[in-house]
Design a protein around this motif. Structure first.
Motif, PDB file in Angstrom:
ATOM      1  N   TYR A 303       0.842  -1.203   0.000  1.00 36.32           N
ATOM      2  CA  TYR A 303       0.000   0.000   0.000  1.00 36.32           C
ATOM      3  C   TYR A 303       0.876   1.252   0.000  1.00 36.32           C
ATOM      4  N   THR A 304       1.802   1.334   0.961  1.00 33.53           N
ATOM      5  CA  THR A 304       2.666   2.511   1.025  1.00 33.53           C
ATOM      6  C   THR A 304       3.636   2.553  -0.151  1.00 33.53           C
ATOM      7  N   GLY A 305       3.978   1.371  -0.674  1.00 29.28           N
ATOM      8  CA  GLY A 305       4.913   1.319  -1.788  1.00 29.28           C
ATOM      9  C   GLY A 305       4.428   2.035  -3.036  1.00 29.28           C
ATOM     10  N   GLN A 306       3.093   2.143  -3.202  1.00 24.38           N
ATOM     11  CA  GLN A 306       2.561   2.777  -4.416  1.00 24.38           C
ATOM     12  C   GLN A 306       2.360   4.284  -4.256  1.00 24.38           C
ATOM     13  N   ILE A 307       2.574   4.827  -3.059  1.00 23.10           N
ATOM     14  CA  ILE A 307       2.309   6.250  -2.804  1.00 23.10           C
ATOM     15  C   ILE A 307       3.507   7.104  -3.218  1.00 23.10           C
ATOM     16  N   PRO A 308       3.316   8.061  -4.141  1.00 22.57           N
ATOM     17  CA  PRO A 308       4.417   8.960  -4.487  1.00 22.57           C
ATOM     18  C   PRO A 308       4.612  10.019  -3.413  1.00 22.57           C
ATOM     19  N   VAL A 309       5.860  10.399  -3.190  1.00 22.51           N
ATOM     20  CA  VAL A 309       6.183  11.427  -2.195  1.00 22.51           C
ATOM     21  C   VAL A 309       6.943  12.552  -2.900  1.00 22.51           C
ATOM     22  N   THR A 310       6.484  13.782  -2.704  1.00 25.48           N
ATOM     23  CA  THR A 310       7.069  14.949  -3.358  1.00 25.48           C
ATOM     24  C   THR A 310       7.544  15.949  -2.317  1.00 25.48           C
ATOM     25  N   LEU A 311       8.776  16.432  -2.480  1.00 25.16           N
ATOM     26  CA  LEU A 311       9.300  17.519  -1.660  1.00 25.16           C
ATOM     27  C   LEU A 311       8.950  18.820  -2.363  1.00 25.16           C
ATOM     28  N   VAL A 312       8.170  19.650  -1.699  1.00 32.77           N
ATOM     29  CA  VAL A 312       7.680  20.885  -2.316  1.00 32.77           C
ATOM     30  C   VAL A 312       8.681  22.012  -2.104  1.00 32.77           C
ATOM     31  N   THR A 313       9.216  22.513  -3.203  1.00 32.10           N
ATOM     32  CA  THR A 313      10.205  23.589  -3.142  1.00 32.10           C
ATOM     33  C   THR A 313       9.715  24.857  -3.841  1.00 32.10           C
ATOM     34  N   GLN A 314       8.571  24.801  -4.506  1.00 31.89           N
ATOM     35  CA  GLN A 314       8.085  25.986  -5.213  1.00 31.89           C
ATOM     36  C   GLN A 314       7.520  27.010  -4.233  1.00 31.89           C
ATOM     37  N   ASP A 315       7.421  28.241  -4.689  1.00 33.81           N
ATOM     38  CA  ASP A 315       6.957  29.349  -3.855  1.00 33.81           C
ATOM     39  C   ASP A 315       5.433  29.486  -3.981  1.00 33.81           C
ATOM     40  N   ASN A 316       4.874  30.373  -3.199  1.00 33.71           N
ATOM     41  CA  ASN A 316       3.460  30.768  -3.310  1.00 33.71           C
ATOM     42  C   ASN A 316       2.461  29.706  -2.867  1.00 33.71           C
ATOM     43  N   ILE A 317       2.894  28.700  -2.112  1.00 31.87           N
ATOM     44  CA  ILE A 317       1.982  27.609  -1.731  1.00 31.87           C
ATOM     45  C   ILE A 317       0.732  28.125  -1.016  1.00 31.87           C
ATOM     46  N   PRO A 318       0.857  28.985   0.014  1.00 30.77           N
ATOM     47  CA  PRO A 318      -0.362  29.440   0.696  1.00 30.77           C
ATOM     48  C   PRO A 318      -1.303  30.223  -0.218  1.00 30.77           C
ATOM     49  N   LEU A 319      -0.745  30.986  -1.155  1.00 35.56           N
ATOM     50  CA  LEU A 319      -1.588  31.746  -2.078  1.00 35.56           C
ATOM     51  C   LEU A 319      -2.323  30.804  -3.028  1.00 35.56           C
ATOM     52  N   ILE A 320      -1.626  29.787  -3.517  1.00 32.37           N
ATOM     53  CA  ILE A 320      -2.267  28.787  -4.378  1.00 32.37           C
ATOM     54  C   ILE A 320      -3.354  28.048  -3.594  1.00 32.37           C
ATOM     55  N   GLY A 321      -3.050  27.702  -2.345  1.00 34.49           N
ATOM     56  CA  GLY A 321      -4.021  26.998  -1.509  1.00 34.49           C
ATOM     57  C   GLY A 321      -5.247  27.837  -1.215  1.00 34.49           C
ATOM     58  N   ALA A 322      -5.041  29.126  -0.952  1.00 33.40           N
ATOM     59  CA  ALA A 322      -6.167  30.027  -0.704  1.00 33.40           C
ATOM     60  C   ALA A 322      -7.061  30.113  -1.944  1.00 33.40           C
ATOM     61  N   ALA A 323      -6.431  30.207  -3.111  1.00 30.06           N
ATOM     62  CA  ALA A 323      -7.192  30.240  -4.362  1.00 30.06           C
ATOM     63  C   ALA A 323      -7.953  28.929  -4.564  1.00 30.06           C
ATOM     64  N   ALA A 324      -7.284  27.806  -4.309  1.00 28.71           N
ATOM     65  CA  ALA A 324      -7.891  26.492  -4.501  1.00 28.71           C
ATOM     66  C   ALA A 324      -9.055  26.273  -3.548  1.00 28.71           C
ATOM     67  N   CYS A 325      -8.977  26.812  -2.352  1.00 22.65           N
ATOM     68  CA  CYS A 325     -10.061  26.688  -1.374  1.00 22.65           C
ATOM     69  C   CYS A 325     -11.363  27.239  -1.942  1.00 22.65           C
ATOM     70  N   LEU A 326     -11.289  28.436  -2.543  1.00 21.37           N
ATOM     71  CA  LEU A 326     -12.485  29.020  -3.138  1.00 21.37           C
ATOM     72  C   LEU A 326     -12.848  28.317  -4.446  1.00 21.37           C
ATOM     73  N   HIS A 327     -11.851  27.941  -5.212  1.00 20.71           N
ATOM     74  CA  HIS A 327     -12.090  27.260  -6.493  1.00 20.71           C
ATOM     75  C   HIS A 327     -12.822  25.952  -6.266  1.00 20.71           C
ATOM     76  N   ASN A 328     -12.432  25.200  -5.226  1.00 15.69           N
ATOM     77  CA  ASN A 328     -13.049  23.911  -4.931  1.00 15.69           C
ATOM     78  C   ASN A 328     -14.473  24.063  -4.431  1.00 15.69           C
ATOM     79  N   ALA A 329     -14.774  25.214  -3.844  1.00 15.98           N
ATOM     80  CA  ALA A 329     -16.097  25.430  -3.231  1.00 15.98           C
ATOM     81  C   ALA A 329     -17.134  25.861  -4.242  1.00 15.98           C
ATOM     82  N   ASN A 330     -16.701  26.122  -5.484  1.00 19.17           N
ATOM     83  CA  ASN A 330     -17.643  26.656  -6.463  1.00 19.17           C
ATOM     84  C   ASN A 330     -17.718  25.768  -7.694  1.00 19.17           C
TER      85      ASN A 330
END
Length: 330
Positions: A303-330
């Motif tokens: 089960y765990t063997g099939q899960i991909p793991v990504t180290l996030v190094t890009q910027d703007n994560i909270p801003l993207i997340g804030a946008a996605a929060c509203l995007h997902n709600a509509n």
């Protein structure tokens, strides 16, 4: 209303508010083909320059006087309880409803920074981040996010066939489990100074110092008075074997923690690691036993063997997340 590259709409205000900086931006569109939000008018101000979030936002809006946003989502580094938001490090406090009324917003969401990370996960750019462990992500399954920084944060993007929502958690305060004999010896030492040895006890900025002291004791050496930055510097320069062993253990052991959280969240959609520490240990993490320890879960190893793991190094994560929060709600 869903955002897409062909829809005209009023820009959405997003913010990333922390103890050091308050960052604001406007989301002007979403491109379905690239799965990316367009972030414009991105400005960052020192939080200490303002007495409240209201004052900081008023200042930002004065820089874009031709735009009056009616929808907003704020990602904040602080607790949100019963519609009240406390930014402890700044002494800022506000009511979500009062804030919404003050700025005449039709829609306002306030989420914490790790909830924003979870919302952002499906919209991150593969080319800007680092694959720690390859796998086969299920596009309809849950996604886990975690990361050591000042503390240890963890959350889950719960996905069903009809909707998505974020499950926030206190995953950093789960009891830290020993997998190897060295883990057990380290926990034994850590318990001498910490009544409860949690994930955050080790996997955080202060936690690196805790782990170094325990490692020195296990190796029969006297620890020096070093902070996390000094431990990293001495480890990377090869001047301190205990420091080197500490960082290697940090990268190995967090693999087990990541695997545990992936099981708890059912994160077959992938696990994303952020926070301020591991991106600076990228080479060491890639050379560590992280992948081996992530996957070693007995009868659930497949089960765990099939899960991909990504180290996030890009910027703007909270801003993207804030946008996605509203995007997902509509």
């Amino acid at each position: 209303m869903s955002l897409n590259s062909s829809t005209q709409f009023n820009p959405i205000l997003v913010a990333d508010v922390g103890g050091t900086n308050a960052r604001f931006a406007l989301i002007t569109s979403f491109d379905d083909t690239t799965n990316q939000f367009a972030i414009e008018h991105n400005n960052t101000f020192p939080s200490a320059n303002f007495g409240s979030l209201e004052k900081a936002l008023e200042h930002y809006l004065s820089t874009v006087p031709h735009i009056v946003p009616k929808r907003a989502c704020l990602a904040v580094a602080g607790p949100i309880k019963a519609g009240q938001v406390h930014l402890t490090n700044l002494g800022w406090h506000f009511s979500v409803n009062d804030f919404k009324a003050y700025f005449e917003l039709n829609e306002l969401d306030v989420i914490n920074d790790f909830a924003a990370f979870a919302y952002a996960a499906p919209y991150l750019s593969p080319s800007q981040n680092v694959v720690i462990k390859a796998g086969q992500a299920d596009d309809n399954a849950n996604i886990g996010v975690m990361g050591p920084g000042t503390g240890f944060g963890a959350a889950c993007l719960v996905r069903t066939s009809h909707s998505t929502s974020v499950l926030s958690s206190e995953g950093g305060h789960i009891s830290l489990a020993a997998v190897t004999e060295l883990d057990a010896l380290l926990i034994q030492e850590l318990k001498k100074e910490h009544q409860h040895v949690s994930v955050e006890t080790v996997f955080s900025g202060p936690g690196i110092t805790h782990l170094y002291k325990a490692m020195a004791a296990v190796k029969g050496q006297s620890p020096k008075n070093l902070d996390a930055a000094q431990i990293s510097s001495l480890a990377n320069s090869g001047e301190c074997d205990v420091c080197d062993a500490t960082l290697n253990q940090f990268c190995d052991w967090i693999g087990s923690v990541a695997g545990d959280l992936s099981l708890a969240y059912g994160a077959l959609g992938g696990l994303f690691i952020g926070g301020g520490i591991l991106p600076r240990m990228q080479a060491r993490l890639l050379e560590s036993r992280f992948v081996e320890r992530f996957s070693q879960k007995g009868i659930m190893s497949q089960y765990t063997g099939q899960i991909p793991v990504t180290l996030v190094t890009q910027d703007n994560i909270p801003l993207i997340g804030a946008a996605a929060c509203l995007h997902n709600a509509n």
